[in-house]
Design a protein around this motif. Structure first.
Motif, short mmCIF file in Angstrom:
data_model
loop_
_atom_site.label_atom_id
_atom_site.label_comp_id
_atom_site.label_asym_id
_atom_site.label_seq_id
_atom_site.Cartn_x
_atom_site.Cartn_y
_atom_site.Cartn_z
N TRP A 36 -12.87 -19.88 56.44
CA TRP A 36 -12.57 -19.66 57.85
C TRP A 36 -11.37 -20.51 58.29
CZ3 TRP A 36 -12.94 -23.04 62.07
CH2 TRP A 36 -12.76 -22.45 63.31
N GLY A 37 -11.35 -21.77 57.85
CA GLY A 37 -10.24 -22.66 58.20
C GLY A 37 -8.92 -22.20 57.61
N ILE A 38 -8.95 -21.76 56.37
CA ILE A 38 -7.72 -21.26 55.73
C ILE A 38 -7.21 -20.03 56.47
CG2 ILE A 38 -6.87 -20.14 53.62
CD1 ILE A 38 -8.66 -22.08 52.05
N GLU A 39 -8.12 -19.17 56.88
CA GLU A 39 -7.71 -17.98 57.62
C GLU A 39 -7.13 -18.35 58.98
OE1 GLU A 39 -9.50 -13.73 59.20
OE2 GLU A 39 -10.79 -15.12 58.14
N LYS A 40 -7.72 -19.31 59.67
CA LYS A 40 -7.22 -19.73 60.99
C LYS A 40 -5.85 -20.39 60.89
CE LYS A 40 -10.15 -18.42 63.99
NZ LYS A 40 -9.77 -17.48 65.02
N ILE A 41 -5.62 -21.14 59.82
CA ILE A 41 -4.32 -21.79 59.63
C ILE A 41 -3.23 -20.76 59.34
CG2 ILE A 41 -3.03 -23.33 58.08
CD1 ILE A 41 -5.57 -24.98 57.78
N GLY A 42 -3.63 -19.66 58.71
CA GLY A 42 -2.68 -18.61 58.40
C GLY A 42 -2.29 -18.56 56.94
N TRP A 43 -3.01 -19.29 56.10
CA TRP A 43 -2.70 -19.32 54.68
C TRP A 43 -3.43 -18.24 53.88
CZ3 TRP A 43 -3.35 -25.28 53.73
CH2 TRP A 43 -2.32 -25.95 54.40
N TRP A 44 -4.26 -17.43 54.54
CA TRP A 44 -5.00 -16.38 53.85
C TRP A 44 -4.04 -15.26 53.49
CZ3 TRP A 44 -9.59 -16.96 51.88
CH2 TRP A 44 -10.32 -15.86 51.46
N PRO A 45 -4.02 -14.78 52.23
CA PRO A 45 -3.05 -13.76 51.83
C PRO A 45 -3.29 -12.42 52.53
CG PRO A 45 -4.60 -14.22 50.05
CD PRO A 45 -4.89 -15.19 51.13
N ASP A 46 -2.21 -11.68 52.73
CA ASP A 46 -2.32 -10.40 53.41
C ASP A 46 -3.16 -9.40 52.63
OD1 ASP A 46 -0.84 -11.18 55.59
OD2 ASP A 46 1.07 -10.56 54.71
N TRP A 47 -3.11 -9.44 51.31
CA TRP A 47 -3.85 -8.48 50.51
C TRP A 47 -5.36 -8.68 50.63
CZ3 TRP A 47 -7.10 -10.58 46.99
CH2 TRP A 47 -6.82 -11.85 46.52
N ALA A 48 -5.79 -9.86 51.09
CA ALA A 48 -7.23 -10.14 51.19
C ALA A 48 -7.77 -9.87 52.59
CB ALA A 48 -7.48 -11.60 50.82
N LYS A 49 -6.92 -9.48 53.53
CA LYS A 49 -7.36 -9.19 54.88
C LYS A 49 -7.87 -7.77 54.98
CE LYS A 49 -4.31 -12.44 57.18
NZ LYS A 49 -3.23 -12.60 58.14
N ALA A 50 -8.92 -7.57 55.74
CA ALA A 50 -9.47 -6.24 55.95
C ALA A 50 -8.70 -5.55 57.07
CB ALA A 50 -10.95 -6.33 56.33
N THR A 51 -8.42 -4.29 56.86
CA THR A 51 -7.77 -3.50 57.89
C THR A 51 -8.73 -2.43 58.36
OG1 THR A 51 -6.80 -2.06 56.22
CG2 THR A 51 -5.47 -3.90 56.96
N ARG A 52 -8.64 -2.10 59.62
CA ARG A 52 -9.52 -1.08 60.17
C ARG A 52 -9.00 0.31 59.80
NH1 ARG A 52 -12.11 -2.94 65.74
NH2 ARG A 52 -12.39 -5.12 65.21
N ALA A 53 -9.92 1.16 59.44
CA ALA A 53 -9.55 2.55 59.10
C ALA A 53 -9.33 3.31 60.41
CB ALA A 53 -10.65 3.18 58.28
N ARG A 54 -8.29 4.10 60.42
CA ARG A 54 -8.01 4.90 61.61
C ARG A 54 -8.85 6.18 61.57
NH1 ARG A 54 -1.47 4.16 61.87
NH2 ARG A 54 -1.57 1.91 62.17
#
Length: 55
Positions: A36-54
């Motif tokens: 959670w802390g890594i994600e809040k700092i902004g160091w979480w990679p883009d490929w590991a982020k979930a995107t919402r399906a349209r």
């Protein structure tokens, strides 16, 4: 408060969890807080982020 919770509390008081189980639970919580802390700092990679399906 549900009476079942009192039964659970009595069971835990008579037979507490082992030290290994407590370490496991706190270890999992620590890993989740680190993620959670890594994600809040902004160091979480883009490929590991979930995107919402349209729709």
């Amino acid at each position: 408060m549900n009476p079942i919770w009192f039964v659970r509390m009595a069971r835990w008081a008579r037979n507490p969890p082992s030290t290994a189980r407590i370490r496991l639970v706190f270890g999992i919580i620590a890993v989740l807080l680190m993620i959670w802390g890594i994600e809040k700092i902004g160091w979480w990679p883009d490929w590991a982020k979930a995107t919402r399906a349209r729709p």
